[in-house]
Design a protein around this motif. Structure first.
Motif, mmCIF file in Angstrom:
data_model
loop_
_atom_site.group_PDB
_atom_site.id
_atom_site.type_symbol
_atom_site.label_atom_id
_atom_site.label_comp_id
_atom_site.label_asym_id
_atom_site.label_seq_id
_atom_site.Cartn_x
_atom_site.Cartn_y
_atom_site.Cartn_z
ATOM 1 N N LEU A 152 0.828 -1.208 0.000
ATOM 2 C CA LEU A 152 0.000 0.000 0.000
ATOM 3 C C LEU A 152 0.865 1.261 0.000
ATOM 4 N N ALA A 153 1.953 1.238 0.791
ATOM 5 C CA ALA A 153 2.842 2.405 0.860
ATOM 6 C C ALA A 153 3.524 2.654 -0.488
ATOM 7 N N LEU A 154 3.953 1.592 -1.144
ATOM 8 C CA LEU A 154 4.614 1.735 -2.447
ATOM 9 C C LEU A 154 3.633 2.228 -3.512
ATOM 10 N N VAL A 196 1.591 6.884 -6.869
ATOM 11 C CA VAL A 196 0.566 7.870 -7.217
ATOM 12 C C VAL A 196 1.094 9.289 -7.009
ATOM 13 N N GLU A 197 1.807 9.493 -5.882
ATOM 14 C CA GLU A 197 2.320 10.820 -5.556
ATOM 15 C C GLU A 197 3.489 11.220 -6.456
ATOM 16 N N ARG A 198 4.397 10.271 -6.697
ATOM 17 C CA ARG A 198 5.622 10.564 -7.467
ATOM 18 C C ARG A 198 5.795 9.511 -8.556
ATOM 19 N N PRO A 199 4.982 9.579 -9.614
ATOM 20 C CA PRO A 199 5.022 8.522 -10.643
ATOM 21 C C PRO A 199 6.359 8.413 -11.372
ATOM 22 N N MET A 252 9.973 11.762 1.818
ATOM 23 C CA MET A 252 10.044 10.320 2.029
ATOM 24 C C MET A 252 9.745 9.969 3.488
ATOM 25 N N ALA A 253 10.298 10.736 4.421
ATOM 26 C CA ALA A 253 10.060 10.491 5.841
ATOM 27 C C ALA A 253 8.587 10.657 6.176
ATOM 28 N N ARG A 254 7.982 11.688 5.622
ATOM 29 C CA ARG A 254 6.563 11.916 5.883
ATOM 30 C C ARG A 254 5.712 10.780 5.325
ATOM 31 N N HIS A 255 6.115 10.261 4.187
ATOM 32 C CA HIS A 255 5.359 9.156 3.588
ATOM 33 C C HIS A 255 5.405 7.916 4.498
ATOM 34 N N VAL A 286 6.855 -0.401 -9.344
ATOM 35 C CA VAL A 286 7.467 0.784 -8.736
ATOM 36 C C VAL A 286 8.980 0.776 -8.924
ATOM 37 N N ALA A 287 9.563 -0.397 -9.165
ATOM 38 C CA ALA A 287 11.002 -0.485 -9.427
ATOM 39 C C ALA A 287 11.279 -0.048 -10.863
#
Length: 425
Positions: A30-32, A37-40, A71-74, A135-136
Motif C-alpha cells: 500500500l505504501a509503495l 501515485v504521488e511521485r510517478p 520520504m520520511a513523511r510518507h 514501482v522499481a
C-alpha cells in the motif's frame, strides 16, 4: 545518479521506534502504491525487517532528486504517526552512500548478528514486491541486483556463513539456556509459521526440543511446518490456552499489533500457570507480546533488542572475515558505479552512431548510383568497408567515455561530444 534512502535500524533506534514504522508485506504494498501515485516518475523499494525499516527511492537524470523529508513523511503517514515524533530517529543517505549501505546490508555486515542468513532473502523479497507493483525501474534494478550479487559472493567466498548463526540461534544459545538446562522435556509453542519460525525450530530441535506446537493464522501453513518438525499444530484461536501449557514461547508473527496484551496475560494465562517459569522470545516487529508482561512473576521475556550484547560477542568472533567481505563489496561497488556512469553515456552514443549512419547510407546510395556495374558481392564488400569505418570513428570517443566513467561522471565529455557533433535529443 539520484538515489536516496531514509530509514531506521537497530544501530540508533530502539525497538519501540522501529515497531511504530514496521511494515507487513500488505502495508508495504500500500505504501509503495501510494508513493507511485504521488511521485510517478520515481522508483521505490521498501525494506522492512525486525531490525530495520528503509525506504529507497531513485529518480532519472532529468528529474529532481527525491526529497528525504517527503520520504520520511510518507513512511510516517503510512502508520498515522506524526513525522515530528520519529524524524530524529531516521537516517538519510544519498547517491554513493545509498549503494554502499545497501551492499553492506545485503552482505549481512550491517546486521545485528554478523553473517546472519535471512537478510539476503529479505532484500530480494523487498525488491521483488516493488518490481511486481511496477514501482522499481532501471536504477533500482541495477542497484538491488548488484546488492544481491554482493550478498551471494560474501556467502560463498567468506566463512561468515559457514556456521549458520542467526538471531534465533543466539537467542536459544545465550538466553533460553539461562532458564532451562534441557529442552527435551519442555513444551515449546511457536507463534507464526514464517522463515524466522522455521529458523528457530531448527536450533530448538538441534538442542533436543521434542514437544512442539505451532499456531498460525493460516492453519495449513501451521500444519505444514508442524509436520516438517514432527510437532503438532493448533488453531490460532487457542493461542492463550496453548500459552498456559507452554514452557517456552517463540513468537515471530507479522501482525501489525500486539497479539497478547498484558490484560490477556493476567486474566487468561497467569492464573492457570501458577507462577511456573515461562520463557518468551518475541522476535516479531512490531512486538507480539506487551513488553510489560516481562514484569510478571516467573516470566522471562526477551525481544530483539535484548540480543544486542550476545550479537556483539558473535561479531567479535567473526571479524577476521570482514576484510575479505569488504574487498568483495569494494569490487562490486566499483563495477556498479562504472556501469551506472557508462549507462548515462548510452543515449549520446546512440545519437552519435545515428548521426554517422545517416550520411553513411546517403554516401553509399550515391556511390552505388555512380557505379551501377557493381555486382552484389562487390556492393556487400563496400558496405562492410563503410561499417568498419564508422566503427573505427566511434572507437576513440567510446573509449574516452569508458575511461572517464572509471574515474567519475562523464557528463562534461558527453556535453562536449553533443556540441561537437551537434547531437540533438
Amino acid at each position: 545518479m539520484k538515489l536516496r534512502m531514509i530509514g531506521c535500524s537497530h544501530h540508533r533506534s530502539g525497538v519501540a521506534v522501529r515497531e511504530r514504522l514496521a511494515f507487513t508485506p500488505d502495508q508495504a504494498a500500500l505504501a509503495l502504491e501510494g508513493w507511485r501515485v504521488e511521485r510517478p516518475s520515481n522508483e521505490a523499494v521498501l525494506l522492512s525487517t525486525c531490525n530495520r525499516v528503509e525506504f529507497y527511492v531513485a529518480s532519472g537524470e532529468d528529474d529532481l532528486p527525491p526529497c528525504p523529508r517527503l520520504m520520511a513523511r510518507h513512511l510516517a503517514d503510512a502508520h498515522h504517526v506524526p513525522v515530528e515524533e520519529v524524524h530524529s530517529e531516521l537516517v538519510s543517505l544519498r547517491d554513493e552512500e545509498v549503494v554502499d549501505h545497501l551492499f553492506h546490508v545485503a552482505a549481512s555486515l550491517d546486521s545485528m548478528v554478523l553473517g546472519e542468513p535471512q537478510i539476503l532473502a529479505q532484500v530480494k523479497e523487498a525488491y521483488d514486491l516493488a518490481q511486481k507493483l511496477g514501482v522499481a525501474g532501471p536504477m533500482t534494478h541495477g542497484c538491488f541486483q548488484s546488492a544481491l550479487r554482493v550478498g551471494r559472493r560474501v556467502a560463498s567466498e567468506t566463512a561468515l556463513h559457514r556456521c549458520r548463526v542467526s538471531i534465533p540461534s543466539v537467542a536459544i544459545a545465550d538466553f533460553a539456556r539461562r532458564i532451562f538446562e534441557r529442552f527435551d522435556d519442555k513444551r515449546v509453542l511457536v507463534v507464526g509459521a514464517g522463515e524466522m519460525a522455521d529458523e528457530t525450530l531448527r536450533y530448538l530441535t538441534d538442542h533436543g526440543a521434542k514437544h512442539i506446537t505451532i499456531v498460525n493464522r493460516d492453519p495449513l501453513r501451521a500444519a505444514q511446518l508442524a509436520s516438517q518438525w514432527k510437532g503438532e499444530s493448533a488453531s490460532f484461536s487457542d493461542l492463550l490456552d496453548q500459552a498456559v501449557r507452554a514452557d517456552m514461547i517463540i513468537s515471530t508473527t507479522g501482525a501489525p499489533q500486539t497479539v497478547v496484551t498484558l490484560e490477556q496475560f493476567r486474566e487468561k494465562i497467569a492464573p492457570r500457570r501458577r507462577q511456573r517459569p515461562l520463557f518468551i522470545l518475541d522476535l516479531a516487529m512490531p512486538r507480539d507480546f506487551d513488553p510489560r508482561i516481562a514484569d510478571e512473576i516467573g516470566v522471562y521475556l526477551y525481544s530483539i533488542d535484548d540480543l544486542r550484547l550476545a550479537c556483539d560477542a558473535n561479531r567479535s568472533a567473526r571479524e577476521r572475515e570482514l576484510p575479505l567481505a569488504e574487498r568483495i563489496i569494494d569490487e562490486e561497488r566499483e563495477k556498479f558505479f562504472v556501469d551506472a556512469r557508462h549507462r548515462i553515456s548510452a543515449p549520446v552514443i546512440a545519437r552519435l552512431r545515428s548521426g554517422l549512419e545517416e550520411p553513411k547510407e546517403l554516401e553509399l546510395d550515391r556511390l552505388f548510383n555512380k557505379l551501377p556495374e557493381l555486382d552484389s558481392d562487390a556492393r556487400d564488400e563496400v558496405r562492410r568497408f563503410a561499417d568498419r569505418l564508422v566503427n573505427k570513428m566511434l572507437h576513440a570517443p567510446m573509449e574516452s567515455l569508458r575511461d572517464e566513467s572509471k574515474s567519475g561522471s562523464p557528463r562534461k565529455l558527453l556535453d562536449a561530444l553533443s556540441r561537437l557533433f551537434q547531437l540533438k535529443e
